[in-house]
Motif scaffolding. Structure first.
Motif, short mmCIF file in Angstrom:
data_model
loop_
_atom_site.label_atom_id
_atom_site.label_comp_id
_atom_site.label_asym_id
_atom_site.label_seq_id
_atom_site.Cartn_x
_atom_site.Cartn_y
_atom_site.Cartn_z
N LEU A 30 1.00 -1.21 -0.09
CA LEU A 30 -0.12 -0.02 -0.15
C LEU A 30 0.93 1.23 0.21
O LEU A 30 0.53 2.33 -0.45
N GLU A 31 1.87 1.18 0.75
CA GLU A 31 3.01 2.35 0.88
C GLU A 31 3.65 2.52 -0.74
O GLU A 31 3.89 3.73 -0.83
N SER A 33 2.34 2.02 -3.68
CA SER A 33 1.42 2.26 -4.90
C SER A 33 -0.04 2.91 -4.28
O SER A 33 -0.57 2.67 -3.40
N SER A 34 0.09 4.36 -4.86
CA SER A 34 -1.13 4.99 -4.56
C SER A 34 -2.46 4.44 -5.01
O SER A 34 -3.53 4.66 -4.76
N GLU A 35 -2.16 3.72 -6.28
CA GLU A 35 -3.22 2.96 -6.79
C GLU A 35 -4.02 1.82 -6.00
O GLU A 35 -5.12 1.81 -5.98
N LEU A 36 -2.88 1.11 -5.59
CA LEU A 36 -3.48 0.06 -4.54
C LEU A 36 -4.01 0.42 -3.31
O LEU A 36 -4.91 -0.17 -2.76
N LYS A 37 -3.57 1.64 -2.81
CA LYS A 37 -4.06 2.35 -1.50
C LYS A 37 -5.30 2.68 -1.80
O LYS A 37 -6.23 2.49 -1.03
N ALA A 188 -10.32 4.91 14.53
CA ALA A 188 -10.46 3.63 14.04
C ALA A 188 -9.29 3.68 12.59
O ALA A 188 -9.87 3.68 11.45
N TYR A 189 -8.16 4.04 12.52
CA TYR A 189 -7.41 4.31 11.56
C TYR A 189 -6.72 2.94 11.08
O TYR A 189 -6.29 2.00 12.06
N PRO A 190 -6.97 2.72 9.84
CA PRO A 190 -6.52 1.35 9.18
C PRO A 190 -5.09 0.89 9.33
O PRO A 190 -4.77 -0.41 9.30
N ASP A 191 -4.09 1.81 9.74
CA ASP A 191 -2.87 1.37 9.90
C ASP A 191 -2.43 1.20 11.32
O ASP A 191 -1.25 1.15 11.94
#
Length: 335
Positions: A30-31, A33-37, A188-191
């Protein structure tokens, strides 16, 4: 191959089968690729939306199911590599197709998001939502007659307009909240490896995702922490759910640590450096990396209000033994 690996890891995360090593791998993807994020965030939003009690969404999802199960459905809808995946991969196929169909068939939802700033939004029922940095709220243009549902990624403070006939429901990746009229803070941050609900006034019922029958009812000044699967694997003895009291930096403080961000304050009490760094990243739009294993575990007590990122790092360095280098918006922390 990269996208296939991403889909496989995301499928395992959605079905709570992700290992600690795979979670780290997914984070790296995820870090990189902005597209995958962006795809990750969209699929998570729909996965939460899929489990809603709204009859409208159930109908849409049933239509998607019928398309998948239909013998006439074109085989090209199911990529060949999925046959080699576990049952978790089937979850991703369902979510992906459901999201595609949802976008094609009906999409009145609105979204408000923040970068490294706060933003207050008022919903059509009068509910006020203040978003912290790097957060997003998805909500319908108009709530239906049975319920009021929103979807949160990040942190927000809610002042819910009272409506006894329509409960207000907040859905996140790992937890669901149900209230009638109250004010509370939800992180509830995903990271991060946990979801925190801090109740200021009123009452709120919190349940783990997929376990609506197991609810915890909070009283004012209580906080509920739900740890995700990755946190549980890292510390098997840790309870998945912990109830505690809202915390204050000093006993006579009137502003809690959990809601201090509303006054543009950063308050840390016995906070690990690694967790503190994530907060600084969101607040100041920087990237912080650690070199070594000692520094991430350092703990700090600190209150910051008007300091810039450089002043904060210098203050932390004076309180503990570490070094750092800053180049533009990237900061390296060394043991």
């Amino acid at each position: 191959m990269l996208h296939q690996r991403f889909e496989y890891l995301l499928a395992k995360e959605l079905s709570d089968q992700l290992t600690v090593e795979e979670a780290a791998e997914l984070k790296d993807l995820l870090e990189s690729s902005s597209e995958l994020k962006a795809e990750y965030q969209l699929l998570h939003q729909y996965w939460n939306r899929k489990e809603t009690s709204s009859e409208r969404d159930k109908d849409l999802f049933n239509k998607v199911l019928s398309k998948i199960e239909s013998p006439a459905a074109p085989k090209k809808l199911i990529p060949s590599f999925l046959w080699r995946l576990t049952a978790a991969a089937a979850v991703l196929v369902l979510v992906s197709l459901a999201f595609w169909f949802y976008q094609m068939a009906w999409n009145p939802d609105q979204e408000v998001s923040t970068a490294n700033q706060q933003r207050t939004w008022v919903l059509e029922d009068g509910t006020s939502v203040t978003l912290n940095a790097a957060s997003s709220l998805t909500y319908p243009k108009t709530f239906d007659s049975l319920t009021r549902e929103v979807y949160l990624v990040g942190e927000a403070f809610f002042k819910v307009a009272k409506d006894e006939k329509r409960p207000f429901i907040v859905r996140t990746l790992h937890a669901h909240l149900k209230v009638l009229g109250t004010s509370f803070n939800l992180r509830a941050y995903p990271d991060e490896n946990k979801t925190e609900t801090s109740l200021i006034e009123g009452a709120v019922e919190v349940s783990l995702k997929g376990e609506a029958e197991k609810t915890v009812r909070l009283q004012p000044s209580e906080k509920l922490t739900i740890y995700n699967l990755v946190a549980k694997e890292a510390a098997p003895s840790k309870q998945i759910i912990e109830r505690s009291s809202i915390s204050f930096f000093y006993p006579k403080d009137t502003l809690s640590i959990e809601t201090s961000w509303l006054d543009n304050k950063l308050v840390f009490k016995n906070t690990p450096f690694e967790e503190l760094a994530r907060t600084l990243e969101r607040k100041y739009g920087v990237e912080i990396e650690f070199q070594g294993k000692r520094a991430p575990a350092l703990r700090f007590n600190a209150v910051f209000e008007k300091e810039d990122i450089g002043q904060i790092l210098r203050a932390l360095k004076m309180a503990s033994n570490f070094s750092y280098q800053q180049a533009s918006d990237k900061i390296m922390i060394y043991d």
